[in-house]
Design a protein around this motif. Structure first.
Motif, short mmCIF file in Angstrom:
data_model
loop_
_atom_site.label_atom_id
_atom_site.label_comp_id
_atom_site.label_asym_id
_atom_site.label_seq_id
_atom_site.Cartn_x
_atom_site.Cartn_y
_atom_site.Cartn_z
N HIS A 47 -5.72 0.71 4.80
CA HIS A 47 -6.13 -0.69 4.72
C HIS A 47 -6.12 -1.16 3.27
N LEU A 48 -6.65 -0.33 2.36
CA LEU A 48 -6.66 -0.72 0.95
C LEU A 48 -5.25 -0.97 0.44
N ARG A 49 -4.33 -0.10 0.80
CA ARG A 49 -2.95 -0.25 0.33
C ARG A 49 -2.28 -1.46 0.99
N GLN A 50 -2.45 -1.60 2.29
CA GLN A 50 -1.75 -2.65 3.02
C GLN A 50 -2.19 -4.04 2.60
N PHE A 51 -3.49 -4.23 2.39
CA PHE A 51 -4.02 -5.56 2.12
C PHE A 51 -4.43 -5.76 0.67
N GLY A 52 -4.17 -4.77 -0.17
CA GLY A 52 -4.43 -4.93 -1.60
C GLY A 52 -5.90 -5.09 -1.92
N MET A 53 -6.76 -4.42 -1.18
CA MET A 53 -8.20 -4.60 -1.39
C MET A 53 -8.70 -3.75 -2.55
N PRO A 54 -9.54 -4.32 -3.42
CA PRO A 54 -10.08 -3.55 -4.54
C PRO A 54 -11.08 -2.47 -4.12
N GLY A 55 -11.88 -2.73 -3.08
CA GLY A 55 -12.89 -1.76 -2.69
C GLY A 55 -13.42 -2.02 -1.29
N MET A 56 -14.01 -0.97 -0.69
CA MET A 56 -14.56 -1.11 0.65
C MET A 56 -15.55 0.03 0.89
N THR A 57 -16.58 -0.25 1.68
CA THR A 57 -17.54 0.75 2.10
C THR A 57 -17.58 0.79 3.61
N LEU A 58 -17.81 1.99 4.17
CA LEU A 58 -17.79 2.19 5.61
C LEU A 58 -18.93 3.12 6.01
N GLY A 59 -19.80 2.64 6.92
CA GLY A 59 -20.90 3.45 7.42
C GLY A 59 -20.65 3.84 8.86
N LEU A 60 -20.92 5.11 9.19
CA LEU A 60 -20.71 5.64 10.53
C LEU A 60 -22.02 6.22 11.06
N THR A 61 -22.27 6.05 12.36
CA THR A 61 -23.48 6.60 12.95
C THR A 61 -23.20 7.02 14.38
N THR A 62 -23.85 8.11 14.82
CA THR A 62 -23.74 8.59 16.19
C THR A 62 -25.14 8.74 16.76
N PRO A 63 -25.27 8.79 18.10
CA PRO A 63 -26.61 8.76 18.71
C PRO A 63 -27.46 10.00 18.46
N ASP A 64 -26.85 11.10 17.98
CA ASP A 64 -27.65 12.30 17.72
C ASP A 64 -28.28 12.29 16.34
N ALA A 225 -5.81 -15.46 -6.47
CA ALA A 225 -5.92 -16.16 -7.74
C ALA A 225 -5.61 -17.64 -7.60
N ASP A 226 -4.75 -18.00 -6.65
CA ASP A 226 -4.43 -19.40 -6.41
C ASP A 226 -4.98 -19.79 -5.04
N LEU A 227 -6.08 -20.52 -5.02
CA LEU A 227 -6.71 -20.93 -3.77
C LEU A 227 -6.18 -22.25 -3.25
N THR A 228 -5.20 -22.83 -3.92
CA THR A 228 -4.64 -24.10 -3.44
C THR A 228 -3.53 -23.88 -2.42
N VAL A 229 -3.17 -22.62 -2.16
CA VAL A 229 -2.09 -22.32 -1.22
C VAL A 229 -2.60 -21.28 -0.23
N PRO A 230 -1.95 -21.13 0.93
CA PRO A 230 -2.41 -20.15 1.91
C PRO A 230 -2.36 -18.73 1.36
N ALA A 231 -3.30 -17.92 1.80
CA ALA A 231 -3.29 -16.51 1.41
C ALA A 231 -2.08 -15.82 2.02
N ALA A 232 -1.56 -14.83 1.32
CA ALA A 232 -0.46 -14.01 1.82
C ALA A 232 -0.59 -12.63 1.20
N ARG A 233 -0.14 -11.62 1.91
CA ARG A 233 -0.21 -10.27 1.36
C ARG A 233 0.69 -10.16 0.13
N GLY A 234 0.16 -9.51 -0.88
CA GLY A 234 0.94 -9.30 -2.09
C GLY A 234 0.65 -10.28 -3.20
N VAL A 235 -0.19 -11.31 -2.95
CA VAL A 235 -0.49 -12.27 -4.00
C VAL A 235 -1.49 -11.66 -4.98
#
Length: 549
Positions: A47-64, A225-235
């Motif tokens: 996901h980070l590579r595909q969408f160019g995201m700088p950072g992400m956190t993920l929490g997981l939990t199970t019933p035990d 960086a340019d919010l006057t145009v639609p978002a696109a991957r790779g900007v």
């Protein structure tokens, strides 16, 4: 960018990704989660590579009682600072489920009823006295209110349809619910959330209000960086601005570790063990209640989306802010949950919903002793891509769509990939077509033309004509920008549009309905006219000032 009024709740790109997983990849024994966690981490890195995201956190939990946190990238990309257990992320509209829980607690204490009319409980809110909007209508988004109107607009806060007749997502409704909680509870919403939700669950790092005094505790969010145009991957991305948020539609900040506790109480509630500060029967009713939404695959109730797939049922929600995009899933049968928040703006139109769904399913298969599924592809193949290939021409010029994976747009000696953005919408980084989305049109199954902002094109070999422009309407077109982003009003074919895809339909002398649905509560008007050109665009009570560029 061209703002959609559900930019803080949807996520067109991630919504378009398939929820059906491929053939399982490898086997592992029951209760051995190492393979599942490795697959989840790998998918998160994709996901980070595909969408160019700088950072992400993920929490997981199970019933035990198992829980863990996986972090990706950086809390601040430029400083290369790591995400820590104390790093805060804004969870956006996931806050709605917490606001709803506080309302239900107050109802359980007899301090209000879910069937009470909001106009009776909060007479200062300028709702029509005849509206009949109840607390439960607001909890379910069926009150008929606009998405993001201010709760104190000029005049009446008008509903677009009778309560309960339709479903229309409304941050305004949850703003009112947060105000109602403060009114009945006698304390600021942040304090109510802390005392009634965070402290009992041990969510000690969470905040019920997003305020600048805590800014150094947060990860740094990023936006196109340019919010006057639609978002696109790779900007290109740039650090996003800070915005204080204290209203019930999206005021909570938390950590992945804290959010696993929230997912745990939702699972307990759904399985009849109590939770959410409610008795078991009340908590189960909270998580079981839902009404149909405007999407056939999703129902909604009490700040929770109810979705299904592969024989499973999930509690789900996404959240989008100026600086963050988030998602969670809880499998109601197994009690497994996953929460993710990324440091990319909602205006990039991404939510990590595909990741949280995969994480829950991967853990479920591992706990059952079955093979962990392969993650879903992040590039969904375009169905019948050849239908779009051809040359398109109109008064504004011409372009060509060439075959390939992805399709390529060629114009004026330059070319760039066409990025599918759901339905017939595409976006591109081609410099001549960045300002708007490109929307193709069909006659039956055949693609016959395309629309792009104010321009229309016919595909070579297609019959038909391009509708004529209306010069009077064209004078209303313009570029309007508050902190919500940029909303471009264009005239095309004798009609007004927001960007390429959202129609404005005249329903009065200076009154327009926004959107395709005849019952849409969203309204627009124009004001402050100079030389026949309005300087102010009013969108459901929010004022946008003209900026011609």
């Amino acid at each position: 960018m061209h703002i959609t009024r559900r930019a803080f709740t949807t996520g067109t790109l991630s919504a378009a990704l398939s929820a059906n997983f491929a053939t399982p990849a490898f086997a592992q024994g029951a209760r051995d989660l190492s393979g599942a966690i490795a697959a989840i981490r790998s998918h998160g890195e994709d996901h980070l590579r595909q969408f160019g995201m700088p950072g992400m956190t993920l929490g997981l939990t199970t019933p035990d009682g198992f829980s863990t946190v996986l972090d990706f990238g950086f809390a601040n990309r430029d400083a290369r600072s790591p995400i820590t257990p104390d790093t805060l992320f804004q969870i956006g509209s996931i806050s709605k489920s917490m606001t709803a829980a506080v309302i239900h607690q107050l109802a359980a204490e007899g301090r209000l009823r879910l069937t009470d009319r909001v106009s009776t409980l909060l007479p200062a809110i300028p709702l029509s006295r005849a509206s009949g909007i109840t607390v439960q209508h607001l909890l379910d988004h069926t009150g008929g209110l606009p998405d993001d109107a201010p709760i104190f607009p000029e005049g009446v806060l008008q509903a677009g349809y009778a309560p309960g007749e339709h479903w229309h997502y409304s941050n305004t409704g949850y703003h009112i619910l947060g105000t109602l909680a403060e009114h009945v509870g006698g304390k600021p919403l942040a304090q109510l959330l802390r005392e009634r939700i965070f402290a009992p669950l041990g969510m000690n790092r969470s905040r019920g209000a997003i305020v600048a005094g805590d800014r150094m505790l947060y990860a740094q969010g990023y936006e196109p960086a340019d919010l006057t145009v639609p978002a696109a991957r790779g900007v290109a991305l740039a650090p996003a601005a800070w915005v204080d948020v204290t209203f019930g539609a999206g005021s909570v900040a938390s950590t992945a570790g804290d959010m696993t506790r929230w997912l745990r109480t939702l699972a307990d509630a759904a399985q009849g063990r109590g939770g959410l500060g409610l008795r078991p029967q009340q908590a189960r009713a909270f998580t079981a209640h839902f009404v149909p939404s405007d999407a056939p695959e999703m129902s909604y109730g009490n700040g929770l989306m109810h979705v299904g797939g592969g024989g499973r049922s999930y509690l789900h929600h996404t959240g989008g802010m100026v600086s963050f995009s988030s998602s969670f899933h809880v499998d109601t049968a197994s009690g497994i949950g996953a929460f993710a928040s990324s440091t990319i703006s909602a205006f990039a139109e991404y939510r990590p919903r595909v990741l949280t769904r995969f994480a829950v399913d991967a853990l479920g298969e591992a706990l059952a002793g079955r093979r962990v599924p392969a993650p879903p592809p992040l590039d969904v193949p375009l169905v019948n891509a050849a239908a779009y290939v051809g040359r398109y021409s109109g008064p504004a010029g011409s372009f060509e769509v060439r075959p390939g994976s992805p399709l390529t747009l060629v114009a004026n000696g330059r070319e760039a990939a066409l990025q599918p953005w759901g339905g017939e919408l595409f976006r591109t980084t081609h410099p001549d077509f960045r300002a708007f989305s490109l929307m193709f049109t069909r006659a039956g199954a055949a693609v016959t033309g395309a629309n792009w902002g104010p321009a229309s094109y016919l595909r070579a070999g297609s019959a038909g004509t391009i509708a004529k422009s209306d010069p009077a309407l064209a004078r209303l077109a313009g570029n309007d920008s508050p902190w919500w982003g940029t909303s471009m009003v264009v005239e095309r074919g004798g009609k007004l549009w927001l960007g390429t895809e959202t129609p404005l339909t005249r329903i009065g002398a200076n009154l327009w309905r926004v959107g395709e649905q005849p019952w849409s509560p969203e309204r627009a008007s124009f004001a402050n006219v100079i030389d026949g050109r309005p300087q102010t665009f009013i969108f459901s009570g929010e004022k946008f000032l003209r900026h011609d560029i």
